[in-house]
Enzyme design. Structure first.
Site, PDB file in Angstrom:
ATOM      1  N   LYS A 210       0.824  -1.206   0.000  1.00 21.03           N
ATOM      2  CA  LYS A 210       0.000   0.000   0.000  1.00 21.03           C
ATOM      3  C   LYS A 210       0.865   1.267   0.000  1.00 21.03           C
ATOM      4  O   LYS A 210       2.073   1.202   0.270  1.00 21.03           O
ATOM      5  CB  LYS A 210      -0.925  -0.029   1.221  1.00 21.03           C
ATOM      6  CG  LYS A 210      -1.932  -1.179   1.179  1.00 21.03           C
ATOM      7  CD  LYS A 210      -2.919  -1.099   2.336  1.00 21.03           C
ATOM      8  CE  LYS A 210      -3.972  -2.202   2.221  1.00 21.03           C
ATOM      9  NZ  LYS A 210      -5.040  -2.063   3.248  1.00 21.03           N
TER      10      LYS A 210
ATOM     11  N   TYR B 127     -12.687  -2.854  -3.467  1.00 18.01           N
ATOM     12  CA  TYR B 127     -13.242  -2.782  -2.106  1.00 18.01           C
ATOM     13  C   TYR B 127     -14.761  -2.677  -2.145  1.00 18.01           C
ATOM     14  O   TYR B 127     -15.365  -2.013  -1.288  1.00 18.01           O
ATOM     15  CB  TYR B 127     -12.622  -1.605  -1.351  1.00 18.01           C
ATOM     16  CG  TYR B 127     -11.177  -1.835  -0.925  1.00 18.01           C
ATOM     17  CD1 TYR B 127     -10.787  -3.015  -0.272  1.00 18.01           C
ATOM     18  CD2 TYR B 127     -10.201  -0.869  -1.158  1.00 18.01           C
ATOM     19  CE1 TYR B 127      -9.470  -3.230   0.116  1.00 18.01           C
ATOM     20  CE2 TYR B 127      -8.878  -1.081  -0.761  1.00 18.01           C
ATOM     21  CZ  TYR B 127      -8.528  -2.259  -0.120  1.00 18.01           C
ATOM     22  OH  TYR B 127      -7.222  -2.464   0.282  1.00 18.01           O
TER      23      TYR B 127
ATOM     24  N   ASN C 197      -2.459  -0.218   6.964  1.00 14.15           N
ATOM     25  CA  ASN C 197      -1.974  -1.502   7.465  1.00 14.15           C
ATOM     26  C   ASN C 197      -1.028  -2.219   6.482  1.00 14.15           C
ATOM     27  O   ASN C 197      -0.978  -3.445   6.433  1.00 14.15           O
ATOM     28  CB  ASN C 197      -3.156  -2.382   7.892  1.00 14.15           C
ATOM     29  CG  ASN C 197      -4.142  -2.608   6.756  1.00 14.15           C
ATOM     30  OD1 ASN C 197      -3.884  -2.226   5.622  1.00 14.15           O
ATOM     31  ND2 ASN C 197      -5.258  -3.244   7.054  1.00 14.15           N
TER      32      ASN C 197
ATOM     33  N   HIS D  68      -2.259  -5.306   1.312  1.00 10.59           N
ATOM     34  CA  HIS D  68      -3.476  -6.056   0.997  1.00 10.59           C
ATOM     35  C   HIS D  68      -3.062  -7.463   0.623  1.00 10.59           C
ATOM     36  O   HIS D  68      -2.075  -7.647  -0.097  1.00 10.59           O
ATOM     37  CB  HIS D  68      -4.215  -5.432  -0.196  1.00 10.59           C
ATOM     38  CG  HIS D  68      -5.251  -6.367  -0.756  1.00 10.59           C
ATOM     39  ND1 HIS D  68      -6.510  -6.486  -0.210  1.00 10.59           N
ATOM     40  CD2 HIS D  68      -5.200  -7.276  -1.758  1.00 10.59           C
ATOM     41  CE1 HIS D  68      -7.184  -7.411  -0.872  1.00 10.59           C
ATOM     42  NE2 HIS D  68      -6.403  -7.912  -1.811  1.00 10.59           N
TER      43      HIS D  68
ATOM     44  N   GLU E 217      -8.891 -11.182  -8.131  1.00 11.71           N
ATOM     45  CA  GLU E 217      -8.076  -9.983  -7.906  1.00 11.71           C
ATOM     46  C   GLU E 217      -6.859  -9.948  -8.834  1.00 11.71           C
ATOM     47  O   GLU E 217      -6.480  -8.880  -9.321  1.00 11.71           O
ATOM     48  CB  GLU E 217      -7.628  -9.933  -6.441  1.00 11.71           C
ATOM     49  CG  GLU E 217      -8.803  -9.669  -5.504  1.00 11.71           C
ATOM     50  CD  GLU E 217      -8.419  -9.683  -4.029  1.00 11.71           C
ATOM     51  OE1 GLU E 217      -7.249 -10.021  -3.707  1.00 11.71           O
ATOM     52  OE2 GLU E 217      -9.283  -9.354  -3.208  1.00 11.71           O
TER      53      GLU E 217
HETATM   54  P1  DAT Z   1      -8.131  -7.081   4.874  1.00 16.00           P
HETATM   55  O1  DAT Z   1      -7.293  -5.996   4.223  1.00 16.00           O
HETATM   56  O2  DAT Z   1      -7.469  -7.625   6.106  1.00 16.00           O
HETATM   57  O3  DAT Z   1      -8.574  -8.149   3.918  1.00 16.00           O
HETATM   58  P2  DAT Z   1     -10.843  -5.978   4.735  1.00 16.00           P
HETATM   59  O4  DAT Z   1     -10.983  -6.630   3.408  1.00 16.00           O
HETATM   60  O5  DAT Z   1     -11.923  -6.213   5.735  1.00 16.00           O
HETATM   61  O6  DAT Z   1      -9.465  -6.394   5.441  1.00 16.00           O
HETATM   62  O7  DAT Z   1     -10.705  -4.411   4.583  1.00 16.00           O
HETATM   63  C1  DAT Z   1      -9.942  -3.876   3.514  1.00 16.00           C
HETATM   64  C2  DAT Z   1      -9.213  -2.655   4.001  1.00 16.00           C
HETATM   65  O8  DAT Z   1     -10.118  -1.672   4.462  1.00 16.00           O
HETATM   66  C3  DAT Z   1      -8.289  -2.910   5.191  1.00 16.00           C
HETATM   67  O9  DAT Z   1      -7.053  -3.479   4.823  1.00 16.00           O
HETATM   68  C4  DAT Z   1      -8.153  -1.524   5.735  1.00 16.00           C
HETATM   69  C5  DAT Z   1      -9.534  -0.948   5.529  1.00 16.00           C
HETATM   70  N1  DAT Z   1     -10.361  -1.138   6.734  1.00 16.00           N
HETATM   71  C6  DAT Z   1     -11.009  -2.271   7.111  1.00 16.00           C
HETATM   72  N2  DAT Z   1     -11.662  -2.092   8.263  1.00 16.00           N
HETATM   73  C7  DAT Z   1     -11.413  -0.818   8.638  1.00 16.00           C
HETATM   74  C8  DAT Z   1     -11.803   0.007   9.752  1.00 16.00           C
HETATM   75  N3  DAT Z   1     -12.594  -0.468  10.718  1.00 16.00           N
HETATM   76  N4  DAT Z   1     -11.343   1.282   9.793  1.00 16.00           N
HETATM   77  C9  DAT Z   1     -10.556   1.782   8.808  1.00 16.00           C
HETATM   78  N5  DAT Z   1     -10.153   1.067   7.732  1.00 16.00           N
HETATM   79  C10 DAT Z   1     -10.580  -0.200   7.654  1.00 16.00           C
HETATM   80 MG    MG Z   2      -9.895  -8.056   2.359  1.00 23.65          MG
END
Ligand code: DAT
Ligand code: MG
Length: 153
Positions: free
Chosen positions: A9, A49, A112, A115, A126
């Site tokens: 990222k 997303y 974080n 991805h 993807e």
């Molecule tokens: P992951 O990246 O672990 O697969 P995800 O698909 O649920 O998680 O979410 C995609 C991204 O969205 C994640 O890497 C960061 C952002 N995100 C998820 N939950 C969040 C939250 N509660 N607050 C802020 N950003 C969030």
């Molecule tokens: Mg995800």
């Protein structure tokens, strides 16, 4: 062998962690089969997303993912989807276990570092989203017999 998508990222790039993160996947024994640096746009992020479009944080997530270029990687290996997912750690980095990428390099839920695809089915979707077939380099590592049992290759 399984293939999975990793996106380094914008924060990973800006903080100078690209080499560290790529090195972890290499040392684990995964094989890099495609990689490119791109600037993501709103259209592809809405698709990528889609499961988060109605979340209040989506605009921040979208803007964060467009704040600098990203590096797209395809890693190949035995059980690569789960292996890479486990290496990334929990989405909420503040809860991610030390030793994981998120647990070592971040504390934010949004910022974080990486991805990673969450299932084999989504990895295929993807990878098609971000790469064309000619981006994938098919080559066999001479180290495979030292990394895998015959039924794992
Ligand atoms: P992951 O990246 O672990 O697969 P995800 O698909 O649920 O998680 O979410 C995609 C991204 O969205 C994640 O890497 C960061 C952002 N995100 C998820 N939950 C969040 C939250 N509660 N607050 C802020 N950003 C969030
Ligand atoms: Mg995800």
């Amino acid at each position: 062998m399984e293939r999975t998508l990793v996106i380094l990222k914008p924060g990973c790039l800006q903080r100078g962690l690209v080499g560290e993160v790529i090195s972890r996947f290499e040392k684990r024994g995964l094989q890099l089969v495609a990689m490119k640096m791109v600037q993501l746009d709103e259209e592809i992020l809405k698709e990528h997303y889609a499961h988060l479009l109605d979340k209040p944080f989506f605009p921040w997530l979208r803007d964060g993912m467009m704040a600098a270029p990203v590096i797209l990687c395809c890693w190949e290996g035995y059980n690569a989807v789960q292996v890479v997912r486990d290496m990334a750690g929990a989405t909420r980095s503040s809860k991610a276990v030390p030793g994981t990428i998120r647990g070592d390099y971040s504390v934010s839920s949004q910022e974080n570092i990486v991805h990673t695809s969450d299932s084999l089915e989504n990895a295929e979707i993807e990878l098609k989203r971000f790469f064309v077939e000619s981006d994938f380099c098919n080559y066999t590592s001479p180290l495979n017999p030292f990394k895998y049992a015959p039924d794992e290759m």
